[in-house]
Design a protein around this motif. Structure first.
Motif, PDB file in Angstrom:
ATOM      1  N   GLU A 136       0.842  -1.189   0.000  1.00 55.38           N
ATOM      2  CA  GLU A 136       0.000   0.000   0.000  1.00 55.38           C
ATOM      3  C   GLU A 136       0.888   1.255   0.000  1.00 55.38           C
ATOM      4  N   GLY A 137       0.444   2.268  -0.727  1.00 51.30           N
ATOM      5  CA  GLY A 137       1.177   3.524  -0.745  1.00 51.30           C
ATOM      6  C   GLY A 137       2.372   3.537  -1.677  1.00 51.30           C
ATOM      7  N   GLN A 138       2.616   2.424  -2.377  1.00 50.45           N
ATOM      8  CA  GLN A 138       3.721   2.355  -3.328  1.00 50.45           C
ATOM      9  C   GLN A 138       3.160   2.257  -4.743  1.00 50.45           C
ATOM     10  N   SER A 139       3.923   2.733  -5.713  1.00 48.27           N
ATOM     11  CA  SER A 139       3.544   2.614  -7.121  1.00 48.27           C
ATOM     12  C   SER A 139       4.240   1.406  -7.730  1.00 48.27           C
ATOM     13  N   THR A 140       3.502   0.625  -8.488  1.00 43.55           N
ATOM     14  CA  THR A 140       4.113  -0.481  -9.221  1.00 43.55           C
ATOM     15  C   THR A 140       5.135   0.084 -10.208  1.00 43.55           C
ATOM     16  N   ALA A 141       6.276  -0.591 -10.327  1.00 47.56           N
ATOM     17  CA  ALA A 141       7.336  -0.113 -11.209  1.00 47.56           C
ATOM     18  C   ALA A 141       6.837  -0.011 -12.648  1.00 47.56           C
ATOM     19  N   THR A 142       7.182   1.077 -13.313  1.00 46.98           N
ATOM     20  CA  THR A 142       6.826   1.266 -14.715  1.00 46.98           C
ATOM     21  C   THR A 142       8.076   1.646 -15.504  1.00 46.98           C
ATOM     22  N   TYR A 143       8.076   1.233 -16.763  1.00 44.27           N
ATOM     23  CA  TYR A 143       9.207   1.524 -17.646  1.00 44.27           C
ATOM     24  C   TYR A 143       8.658   1.950 -18.998  1.00 44.27           C
ATOM     25  N   CYS A 144       9.187   3.020 -19.526  1.00 44.01           N
ATOM     26  CA  CYS A 144       8.770   3.508 -20.836  1.00 44.01           C
ATOM     27  C   CYS A 144       9.991   3.551 -21.747  1.00 44.01           C
ATOM     28  N   ALA A 145       9.898   2.840 -22.884  1.00 46.74           N
ATOM     29  CA  ALA A 145      11.000   2.805 -23.850  1.00 46.74           C
ATOM     30  C   ALA A 145      10.543   3.416 -25.159  1.00 46.74           C
ATOM     31  N   VAL A 146      11.367   4.271 -25.702  1.00 46.43           N
ATOM     32  CA  VAL A 146      11.116   4.848 -27.020  1.00 46.43           C
ATOM     33  C   VAL A 146      12.162   4.272 -27.966  1.00 46.43           C
ATOM     34  N   ILE A 147      11.701   3.564 -28.998  1.00 49.98           N
ATOM     35  CA  ILE A 147      12.634   2.921 -29.922  1.00 49.98           C
ATOM     36  C   ILE A 147      12.380   3.426 -31.340  1.00 49.98           C
ATOM     37  N   THR A 148      13.431   3.371 -32.129  1.00 42.41           N
ATOM     38  CA  THR A 148      13.331   3.830 -33.514  1.00 42.41           C
ATOM     39  C   THR A 148      12.717   2.744 -34.388  1.00 42.41           C
ATOM     40  N   GLU A 149      12.519   3.068 -35.651  1.00 41.75           N
ATOM     41  CA  GLU A 149      11.900   2.132 -36.581  1.00 41.75           C
ATOM     42  C   GLU A 149      12.696   0.838 -36.698  1.00 41.75           C
ATOM     43  N   ASN A 150      14.030   0.926 -36.627  1.00 38.36           N
ATOM     44  CA  ASN A 150      14.858  -0.276 -36.764  1.00 38.36           C
ATOM     45  C   ASN A 150      15.108  -0.975 -35.436  1.00 38.36           C
ATOM     46  N   GLY A 151      14.410  -0.546 -34.381  1.00 39.10           N
ATOM     47  CA  GLY A 151      14.454  -1.270 -33.117  1.00 39.10           C
ATOM     48  C   GLY A 151      15.481  -0.791 -32.120  1.00 39.10           C
ATOM     49  N   GLU A 152      16.228   0.256 -32.436  1.00 35.79           N
ATOM     50  CA  GLU A 152      17.236   0.755 -31.510  1.00 35.79           C
ATOM     51  C   GLU A 152      16.577   1.598 -30.412  1.00 35.79           C
ATOM     52  N   LEU A 153      17.082   1.438 -29.181  1.00 28.42           N
ATOM     53  CA  LEU A 153      16.556   2.214 -28.061  1.00 28.42           C
ATOM     54  C   LEU A 153      17.006   3.661 -28.179  1.00 28.42           C
ATOM     55  N   SER A 154      16.028   4.570 -28.187  1.00 29.69           N
ATOM     56  CA  SER A 154      16.336   5.995 -28.263  1.00 29.69           C
ATOM     57  C   SER A 154      16.317   6.636 -26.882  1.00 29.69           C
ATOM     58  N   LEU A 155      15.340   6.235 -26.067  1.00 28.18           N
ATOM     59  CA  LEU A 155      15.207   6.827 -24.740  1.00 28.18           C
ATOM     60  C   LEU A 155      14.454   5.864 -23.839  1.00 28.18           C
ATOM     61  N   GLY A 156      14.869   5.774 -22.609  1.00 29.86           N
ATOM     62  CA  GLY A 156      14.168   4.945 -21.641  1.00 29.86           C
ATOM     63  C   GLY A 156      13.946   5.697 -20.348  1.00 29.86           C
ATOM     64  N   LEU A 157      12.762   5.563 -19.773  1.00 29.77           N
ATOM     65  CA  LEU A 157      12.441   6.186 -18.486  1.00 29.77           C
ATOM     66  C   LEU A 157      11.864   5.123 -17.562  1.00 29.77           C
ATOM     67  N   GLY A 158      12.283   5.123 -16.312  1.00 31.57           N
ATOM     68  CA  GLY A 158      11.782   4.110 -15.395  1.00 31.57           C
ATOM     69  C   GLY A 158      11.493   4.647 -14.007  1.00 31.57           C
ATOM     70  N   ASP A 159      10.393   4.194 -13.424  1.00 29.11           N
ATOM     71  CA  ASP A 159      10.062   4.472 -12.019  1.00 29.11           C
ATOM     72  C   ASP A 159      10.186   3.148 -11.286  1.00 29.11           C
ATOM     73  N   MET A 160      11.331   2.927 -10.649  1.00 33.71           N
ATOM     74  CA  MET A 160      11.649   1.626 -10.075  1.00 33.71           C
ATOM     75  C   MET A 160      11.788   1.658  -8.553  1.00 33.71           C
ATOM     76  N   ASP A 161      11.300   2.693  -7.904  1.00 35.05           N
ATOM     77  CA  ASP A 161      11.533   2.862  -6.468  1.00 35.05           C
ATOM     78  C   ASP A 161      11.033   1.678  -5.640  1.00 35.05           C
ATOM     79  N   VAL A 162       9.939   1.040  -6.056  1.00 34.05           N
ATOM     80  CA  VAL A 162       9.358  -0.039  -5.258  1.00 34.05           C
ATOM     81  C   VAL A 162      10.305  -1.231  -5.126  1.00 34.05           C
ATOM     82  N   HIS A 163      11.246  -1.344  -6.056  1.00 35.25           N
ATOM     83  CA  HIS A 163      12.180  -2.470  -5.983  1.00 35.25           C
ATOM     84  C   HIS A 163      13.096  -2.386  -4.764  1.00 35.25           C
ATOM     85  N   GLN A 164      13.216  -1.201  -4.190  1.00 32.20           N
ATOM     86  CA  GLN A 164      14.028  -1.063  -2.979  1.00 32.20           C
ATOM     87  C   GLN A 164      13.372  -1.742  -1.777  1.00 32.20           C
ATOM     88  N   GLN A 165      12.097  -2.119  -1.929  1.00 35.81           N
ATOM     89  CA  GLN A 165      11.393  -2.817  -0.851  1.00 35.81           C
ATOM     90  C   GLN A 165      11.672  -4.322  -0.863  1.00 35.81           C
TER      91      GLN A 165
END
Length: 691
Positions: free
Chosen positions: A425-454
């Motif tokens: 309770e009171g924690q957010s489930t970890a989320t990850y957002c990846a932006v990739i180009t047409e050929n599949g290369e990772l351009s940008l990644g953002l992650g909210d991983m704080d809950v993993h510290q629990q």
């Protein structure tokens, strides 16, 4: 000795169970489980402590006959000379019935009884442990223990209740013994999270000799199929608590209330005046009540046990039928496999959002055309998912919030064992957002991983028995360094193989901040992560990574060499350049089998080129490495040779790249079987010695 005692309460599969040094599975029970036919577990304290001879033996035989008449297989549980038997022969039943010095064996008593080679009858709690370990979901008894009268002062509470709160077994009984405090017992069961339902047309909770106790059950099931549905739901949820099905004694055998109550009051008073306490109370009172009622209570006892056996067998048959017809979850189709856990995975569990552009380059600061899809990831979750699809049942330990994202990921992961994942309770489930180009290369990644510290050392320590029984423990870099250090310390003491899966260059260094890394057996970094590991140890690393394949391989070998002073095997993932496997030379390849002991080794490396994937076929790059690692682990656990293991991993990675999900839903053992492909279709591997 520690491993032997721990084995009594560790969940393991049928094949391991049959070869266990402590547990013995009767051939009839083994065959029934293998053929997915209904099996009913039965306790044995009724034989050793519940009834006088010869009633104990005749009742035991009659109960087993009733189970067989309902087309189920009886599995009476008992301890004979330090061995826990699940299923007894006629000779063994007779032996228990005559054994004068037998021990009443509860959960608490199991370690001592086994260590001393003693003989005894198993109570509800001990029988539940054995049944759950064997993969038997239905257990029939007479009446369970409970909170004793004056229990609020004496704290005399049966271990049956706490066992029901932590062992996922359905217990069919005539409610709670009427010599106990039934109201407080029901309250305690609620506290333990046990689902209680009366079998029949009403919610009236039975009291062993009587159909009415003055209390009601929270729920009611009217027939075997309804009871089977309830059990199926409880086991599918993975809540780690049992179900109590309370079956009223047949009307014609129900004891008259006043007579039985007077006898119980007298027996309880006598037990108190004589200083009888603990596990000796119930046998004394039952024997004394039988004397005071001139045998009427014994007749009622036998009648209710017969009735419970009939009802419980019908429920077991209904549950088995649902499994065969595909109505129940995949976990229930393999009850013994469900308890099997040769691997533990500890790591992240995420909801992923993958945004793929429709152009070769993305323009920042403006809207780009593309597509967005939601999937479910996390390095630990991905590896556990991969292993689950490849025939394993890993114990997965993680943490999520208690939000809609958690609901979504748990719903998607029904094919996995997620019982080790805590929702906070009171924690957010970890989320990850990846932006990739047409050929599949990772351009940008953002992650909210704080809950993993629990995923702390304190939480993971609750699963130490699973750790001790595992062949392999996999850690991902999202968990705290202190948790990694704790697991490595356990692994070092008990010679357990640990695989470390780094998630980026920063997290790759976590085990190397202390001597914890020396307890690792495997790790699978990319070249940048391998540099980070060496740099953390104070070793020289290049500022800029090379581009040519020859230089990449040369650097990977050089950086692997110091780590192999302690690690068993190192797998360097090289993206489009494939993988480099480094370790002990064996028969022209690498020995990847789990390490049993440290020894002087000749080291070598083998390079495997990547399998080609067209750019337009690449949908998701977030799970390829995890798919590779999970399939590689599956091959190692199956005892496959190194070439086969690596090729299984490469095929799994290719499936992942072409799927919107990190782990392709089409992944199966058949889909990554290297023998399906012509040998000449595999790129030529390259062998190198390591100085």
């Amino acid at each position: 000795m520690l491993k032997r005692v721990s084995a009594l309460i560790i969940r393991r599969g049928l094949s391991t169970f049959q070869n266990d040094s402590v547990f013995r599975l009767h051939p009839s029970v083994s065959q029934a489980l293998a053929e997915k036919r209904p099996v009913v577990a039965l306790e044995s304290t009724i034989i050793t402590h519940g009834m006088p001879y010869p009633h104990n033996l005749s009742t035991a035989r009659e109960v087993e006959a009733i189970v067989r008449d309902q087309d189920a297989t009886p599995a009476t549980v008992g301890v004979i000379e330090g061995k826990v038997h699940v299923g007894l022969s006629m000779e063994e039943l007779d032996f228990l019935a005559h054994c004068a010095g037998s021990v009443k064996v509860s959960r608490r008593d199991l370690p001592y009884v086994v260590s001393q080679g003693l003989t005894g009858g198993t109570t509800v709690s001990a029988t539940m442990i054995a049944a759950q370990r064997a993969g038997i979901p239905v257990f029939v008894t007479g009446g369970i223990g409970g909170v004793h009268r004056d229990g609020e002062n004496s704290l005399d509470i049966s271990a049956d209740l706490t066992e029901l709160g932590r062992t996922p077994i359905a217990v069919v009984s005539a409610g709670v013994k009427s010599i106990l405090d039934i109201g407080r017992t029901l309250e305690f069961l609620e506290t333990q999270g046990v689902c209680v339902a009366t079998y029949g047309t009403s919610k009236d909770f039975p009291a062993f000799f009587s159909r009415l106790s003055g209390f009601t059950s929270p729920y009611q099931v009217s027939d075997p199929d309804k009871a089977a549905q309830l059990i199926e739901s409880a086991l599918s949820l993975g809540v780690h608590s049992g179900v109590l099905i309370a079956v009223p004694i047949p009307q014609e055998h129900s004891a008259t209330g006043q007579r039985i109550d007077r006898a119980i009051q007298t027996a309880v008073a006598e037990a108190s005046s004589q200083g009888i306490a603990g596990k000796h109370v119930t046998p004394y009172i039952l024997r004394r009540v039988n004397e005071l009622t001139l045998g009427k209570s014994l007749q009622s006892n036998i009648a209710l046990i017969h009735n419970n056996a009939k009802v419980g067998s019908q429920i077991a048959c209904a549950l088995s039928k649902r499994m065969k017809e595909g109505k129940s979850s995949d976990a229930l189709h393999h009850p013994a496999k469900q308890s099997q856990s040769s691997i533990v995975v500890i790591g992240g569990m995420n909801v992923d959002f993958i945004a793929k552009g429709k152009t070769k380059t993305l323009q920042f600061g403006q809207t780009n055309p593309g597509s967005v899809c939601q999937s479910y990831g996390g390095v630990g979750r991905n590896i556990a998912d991969c292993l689950s699809r490849l025939g394993h049942r890993p114990t997965f330990i993680s943490a999520t919030g208690s939000d809609s994202n958690a609901d979504a990921v748990f719903n998607y992961c029904k094919h996995m064992d997620t019982s080790g994942v805590m929702r906070l309770e009171g924690q957010s489930t970890a989320t990850y957002c990846a932006v990739i180009t047409e050929n599949g290369e990772l351009s940008l990644g953002l992650g909210d991983m704080d809950v993993h510290q629990q995923i702390t050392e304190q939480y993971v320590s609750q699963f130490e028995t699973q750790l001790l029984s595992s062949t392999l423990v996999c850690l991902d870099g999202n968990i705290p360094a202190s948790t990694i250090k704790y697991v490595c310390s356990v692994a070092k003491r008990h010679n357990i193989n640990v695989w470390y899966e780094p998630t980026n260059s920063e997290k790759a260094c976590k085990p190397f901040l202390s001597d914890a890394w020396k307890s690792l057996s495997y790790t699978s970094p990319n070249l940048a992560e391998l540099c980070s590991m060496n740099k953390t140890l104070g070793l020289q690393t290049p500022e800029v990574l090379p581009n040519s394949l020859e230089q990449v391989l040369s650097l990977a070998v050089a950086l692997s060499r110091p780590l192999l002073e302690h690690l068993h095997c190192l797998v360097v993932t090289l993206g489009k350049n494939g993988v480099l496997v480094c370790g002990e030379h064996h028969a022209g390849s690498i020995n990847m089998k789990p390490r049993k002991e440290a020894k002087t080794r000749t080291l070598c490396a083998v390079h495997y080129p990547a399998l080609s994937v067209a750019a337009h076929e690449t949908m998701n790059v977030s799970g390829a490495g995890d798919s590779f690692a999970g399939a590689l682990m599956a091959g190692i656990l199956q005892g496959r040779d190194t070439d086969t293991c690596v090729r299984m991993g490469l095929l799994a990675a290719r499936l992942s790249l072409a799927s919107p999900h990190p782990i392709a839903p089409v992944l199966t053992t058949h889909s990554i079987e290297p023998d399906r492909f012509e040998k000449h279709s595999w790129p030529t591997r390259r062998f190198m010695w390591i100085d």
